[in-house]
Every structure is written in structure tokens, then in C-alpha cells.
Write a protein that holds these residues in place. Structure first.
Motif, PDB file in Angstrom:
ATOM      1  N   VAL A 129      10.592  24.735  12.063  1.00  0.00           N
ATOM      2  CA  VAL A 129       9.223  25.073  12.463  1.00  0.00           C
ATOM      3  C   VAL A 129       9.198  25.186  13.983  1.00  0.00           C
ATOM      4  O   VAL A 129       9.680  24.293  14.693  1.00  0.00           O
ATOM      5  CB  VAL A 129       8.211  24.016  11.986  1.00  0.00           C
ATOM      6  CG1 VAL A 129       6.796  24.401  12.410  1.00  0.00           C
ATOM      7  CG2 VAL A 129       8.277  23.850  10.467  1.00  0.00           C
ATOM      8  N   ALA A 130       8.629  26.270  14.477  1.00  0.00           N
ATOM      9  CA  ALA A 130       8.620  26.528  15.917  1.00  0.00           C
ATOM     10  C   ALA A 130       7.784  25.500  16.666  1.00  0.00           C
ATOM     11  O   ALA A 130       6.702  25.114  16.216  1.00  0.00           O
ATOM     12  CB  ALA A 130       8.088  27.924  16.197  1.00  0.00           C
ATOM     13  N   VAL A 131       8.308  25.053  17.808  1.00  0.00           N
ATOM     14  CA  VAL A 131       7.593  24.156  18.723  1.00  0.00           C
ATOM     15  C   VAL A 131       7.832  24.658  20.143  1.00  0.00           C
ATOM     16  O   VAL A 131       8.794  25.385  20.399  1.00  0.00           O
ATOM     17  CB  VAL A 131       8.062  22.688  18.584  1.00  0.00           C
ATOM     18  CG1 VAL A 131       7.627  22.089  17.272  1.00  0.00           C
ATOM     19  CG2 VAL A 131       9.589  22.601  18.729  1.00  0.00           C
ATOM     20  N   PRO A 132       6.967  24.268  21.101  1.00  0.00           N
ATOM     21  CA  PRO A 132       7.097  24.810  22.463  1.00  0.00           C
ATOM     22  C   PRO A 132       8.375  24.407  23.181  1.00  0.00           C
ATOM     23  O   PRO A 132       8.940  25.196  23.937  1.00  0.00           O
ATOM     24  CB  PRO A 132       5.864  24.264  23.184  1.00  0.00           C
ATOM     25  CG  PRO A 132       4.907  23.913  22.108  1.00  0.00           C
ATOM     26  CD  PRO A 132       5.732  23.493  20.944  1.00  0.00           C
ATOM     27  N   ASP A 133       8.844  23.158  22.958  1.00  0.00           N
ATOM     28  CA  ASP A 133       9.997  22.680  23.718  1.00  0.00           C
ATOM     29  C   ASP A 133      10.570  21.440  23.028  1.00  0.00           C
ATOM     30  O   ASP A 133      10.063  20.976  22.002  1.00  0.00           O
ATOM     31  CB  ASP A 133       9.602  22.358  25.168  1.00  0.00           C
ATOM     32  CG  ASP A 133       8.355  21.477  25.253  1.00  0.00           C
ATOM     33  OD1 ASP A 133       8.244  20.518  24.460  1.00  0.00           O
ATOM     34  OD2 ASP A 133       7.488  21.749  26.102  1.00  0.00           O
ATOM     35  N   ARG A 134      11.627  20.878  23.608  1.00  0.00           N
ATOM     36  CA  ARG A 134      12.304  19.728  23.005  1.00  0.00           C
ATOM     37  C   ARG A 134      11.409  18.488  23.003  1.00  0.00           C
ATOM     38  O   ARG A 134      11.463  17.677  22.088  1.00  0.00           O
ATOM     39  CB  ARG A 134      13.617  19.430  23.731  1.00  0.00           C
ATOM     40  CG  ARG A 134      14.662  20.523  23.554  1.00  0.00           C
ATOM     41  CD  ARG A 134      15.942  20.206  24.310  1.00  0.00           C
ATOM     42  NE  ARG A 134      16.687  19.138  23.659  1.00  0.00           N
ATOM     43  CZ  ARG A 134      17.107  18.029  24.265  1.00  0.00           C
ATOM     44  NH1 ARG A 134      16.819  17.817  25.547  1.00  0.00           N
ATOM     45  NH2 ARG A 134      17.795  17.123  23.607  1.00  0.00           N
ATOM     46  N   GLU A 135      10.629  18.326  24.060  1.00  0.00           N
ATOM     47  CA  GLU A 135       9.719  17.184  24.105  1.00  0.00           C
ATOM     48  C   GLU A 135       8.746  17.233  22.932  1.00  0.00           C
ATOM     49  O   GLU A 135       8.503  16.220  22.262  1.00  0.00           O
ATOM     50  CB  GLU A 135       8.954  17.177  25.426  1.00  0.00           C
ATOM     51  CG  GLU A 135       7.978  16.012  25.573  1.00  0.00           C
ATOM     52  CD  GLU A 135       8.662  14.662  25.641  1.00  0.00           C
ATOM     53  OE1 GLU A 135       8.109  13.705  25.052  1.00  0.00           O
ATOM     54  OE2 GLU A 135       9.737  14.560  26.260  1.00  0.00           O
TER      55      GLU A 135
END
Length: 363
Positions: A129-135
Motif C-alpha cells: 500500500v502506497a505511503v509518502p515515505d519510510r517514516e
């Protein structure tokens, strides 16, 4: 308003002899045939395994369609090489040897991890699932941790192994957690803490590279996604799409909680391990453990709690009707674990199990 995250799915499959159901080492041949048909098929750790990867999807309907097309396409390629494609968490029939796929990385893993690497043939399903960044991926992972056992129970598909009843709905998950970097991850408070844990495993030699971080939820090594890796490969495409829909809705709910300043509950490792064991043992048909309070609860009721929790996200995605229908079908017909047991107990014939799995794979 932020657009809903995209989703993709990877599915691992067994290749077996169509007459005996015994695993066959034909993944290179099947992958070559698939390439000629325009299908990008990945080679898995043993030569009796292949893996498909969907494109990035914004709708569950599109994902379901491609999952179905991929299974049918790869099954046809397997048939051309005198092999049968099975969506099963582990080989149901006995096998004397599961030869390792001959790539430099796989050969090194086999050398460094001994019999642990040779007792494989384990097939899972990975949802991205896409997320903005690793954090964001790590923060969302903490929200997903309590639900990992439920995802496992829902998709359990490895109750028969090497010709016997294992006594577990998901024996694959029990075998898989022997790896030093497998199973539920710790609760991480920062990217720095996560990276320190990975560096520790690298320095100790318990993993060879970052791709061997096998935790059941992790920031993807390859894509800008959070990757959920806990489940057996589901018996049917509808169950794979159901898993993906629930995971995506949980990720959306977690991100909205984070935006509102709410933090994920910190689940004790021993409670989560207990919840995992119950999920692997009984699947969706028995009691599970509510990781938040450590209490026993029927897994079906726990599933209802999850649906209620992520209902706004399901509605926003347009997935509520699909999820309700897919769950009703699964409960009536049974997931892969129950279907395997029903087929085996009817006559005690492994051929019936293979036939049931082959039918479900393309259902």
C-alpha cells in the motif's frame, strides 16, 4: 482531500506434477513460457515456486481482475510444461527434495542457513500500500501490528503438509517464523530505531542483506509502500483481493489517526506471539486473541471489530459491499485451510486435496 493510496499484490505459487501432486522443479521453464506470453514471472527460492506481481491499482475491482488474469495465464504456462499451478501455503504432498533455484543470492542463502533454507516451498501473499515515505510506513506498521494475526487467520491455507494433517490452519507461518528476521516486527518509534535494528542483524550475520528483513510488516525495500507479508497465499483470487482491501482500509484509517494525533497501541511482544500462535493453530474458525487487551475472542468477532474500525475507509474506497460479500462467501465455503481439510477427510486421499486446491486457484 488526499487521494486514497494505491495497492498492489504479490502471490507465490507451487508447481506440482498434475498426476501425483508432487512439487516439480520447473520454475525456469514456466517463467520462460510466461515471458513469451508477456507475463513477468519471478523465480522464487525453490525451483517448484513462482511469483506474480500485479500492477499498481487504485480500485479493488481492477486488482481482482488482474489477479484472476495472472493466475489463469500462469496456470496455462505451467500446463504447457506439464505442471499444475497451486495456490497453497505449503506442499500438501510428500517431496524428497526441493532444489534451490540456482541464482547467486539463493545459493548463498542456502549455504549460510543450512536445512532451514532447504525446507522451504512456502508460499505467501504480500500486499503493498502506497505511503509518502519510510517514516509514514513505520508509523502505519505500528497500527497494523495488532491486526497481523487476524489477517493470517483469515487467509490460512496450509493445513495439510507432506501428506498429513498438521493440526494447524497455517503451518506455513509456523515454519516461516523459524527465520531470525521473520514474524511480527517490534514496535518502532522512529526510522533511526528501525535502521539500527536492521544494521544489528546485518552485523551479526543473521541476514545477508536488507531484502532478508522478513518481518510481516515493513517498509518495502523496493517500492514507496508499506508491505504486509503475514498471510499464506489465499486459495482464491477473491480472498487475495479481500485481504488487500482490508489492509488498504487499515492503512488509510491509521494515517487518519496519525493526522489527528492518535498513536498506535504498543502491543507486548509475548501477547502478539500468543495471538499469532492461536491464529496459525485455529484460523478463522476458532478463537483468536485480541492483542490490545489479551483476551480470547472468536476470530469471526474480531474480524467484525476490524470491519467496524475501518468502515469509513471502506466506504470511501467503494469497497464495503465487496468486502461484506467476500467475507460471507469465505465463511460459508471456508478458506483454504478448511477446504484442504474437508477434501482430505472425505476419503483420506491427497489427490482430492490437490484437486480442490487446483480448482480454488482458478475459481
Amino acid at each position: 482531500m488526499e487521494a486514497p493510496p494505491t495497492v498492489g499484490v504479490e502471490e507465490e505459487f507451487l508447481l506440482v506434477d498434475p498426476r501425483t501432486g508432487t512439487p516439480v522443479g520447473k520454475n525456469v521453464d514456466v517463467a520462460r513460457t510466461a515471458a513469451d506470453s508477456g507475463i513477468d514471472l519471478q523465480l522464487e527460492f525453490t525451483r517448484c515456486q513462482v511469483e506474480t506481481s500485479t500492477r499498481v491499482h487504485s480500485t479493488t475491482t481492477g486488482l481482482l481482475t488482474e489477479l484472476r488474469e495472472l493466475r489463469r495465464g500462469v496456470a496455462a504456462c505451467a500446463e504447457k510444461n506439464d505442471a499444475l499451478l497451486l495456490a497453497a501455503g505449503i506442499p500438501p504432498t510428500p517431496s524428497d527434495d526441493l532444489p534451490v533455484t540456482s541464482t547467486p543470492r539463493y545459493r548463498r542463502i542456502a549455504e549460510d542457513f543450512g536445512i532451514l533454507a532447504h525446507e522451504q516451498g512456502l508460499c505467501g501473499c504480500h500486499v503493498h500500500v502506497a505511503v509518502p515515505d519510510r517514516e509514514a510506513a513505520l508509523q502505519v506498521s505500528n497500527f497494523l501490528r495488532p491486526w497481523l494475526p487476524l489477517y493470517l487467520a483469515l487467509t490460512a491455507n496450509s493445513s495439510i503438509y507432506h501428506g498429513i494433517e498438521t493440526g494447524y490452519a497455517s503451518w506455513r507461518s509456523v515454519l516461516w517464523r523459524r527465520w531470525p528476521s521473520a514474524g511480527p516486527p517490534p514496535h518502532f518509534s522512529s526510522v533511526h530505531e528501525y535502521d539500527a535494528a536492521v544494521e544489528m542483524m546485518l552485523s551479526l550475520g543473521v541476514i545477508l542483506d536488507r531484502k532478508m528483513v522478513y518481518w510481516d510488516v515493513r517498509p518495502s525495500v523496493t517500492f514507496p509502500t508499506v508491505e504486509i507479508r503475514v498471510s499464506d497465499v489465499p486459495a482464491t483470487v477473491e480472498e487475495s483481493a479481500l485481504l488487500a482491501a482490508l489492509v488498504r482500509a487499515t492503512v488509510m484509517t491509521a494515517r487518519k489517526d496519525l493526522a489527528a494525533g492518535r498513536q498506535a497501541p504498543v502491543i507486548a511482544d509475548d501477547v502478539l506471539r500468543a495471538a499469532y500462535w492461536k491464529a496459525a493453530r485455529l484460523g478463522i474458525d476458532g478463537d483468536g486473541v485480541n492483542p490490545v487487551d489479551g483476551q480470547l475472542i472468536p476470530s469471526r468477532d474480531l474480524l467484525g471489530t476490524l470491519i467496524e474500525r475501518v468502515a469509513p475507509a471502506l466506504e470511501e474506497l467503494g469497497d464495503r459491499a465487496f468486502v461484506d460479500d467476500a467475507i460471507a462467501t469465505l465463511m460459508a465455503r471456508g478458506n483454504g485451510a478448511r477446504r484442504q481439510l474437508n477434501a482430505f477427510r472425505a476419503r483420506g486421499e491427497l489427490g482430492d486435496v490437490v484437486e480442490e486446491l487446483a480448482e480454488a486457484t482458478l475459481q
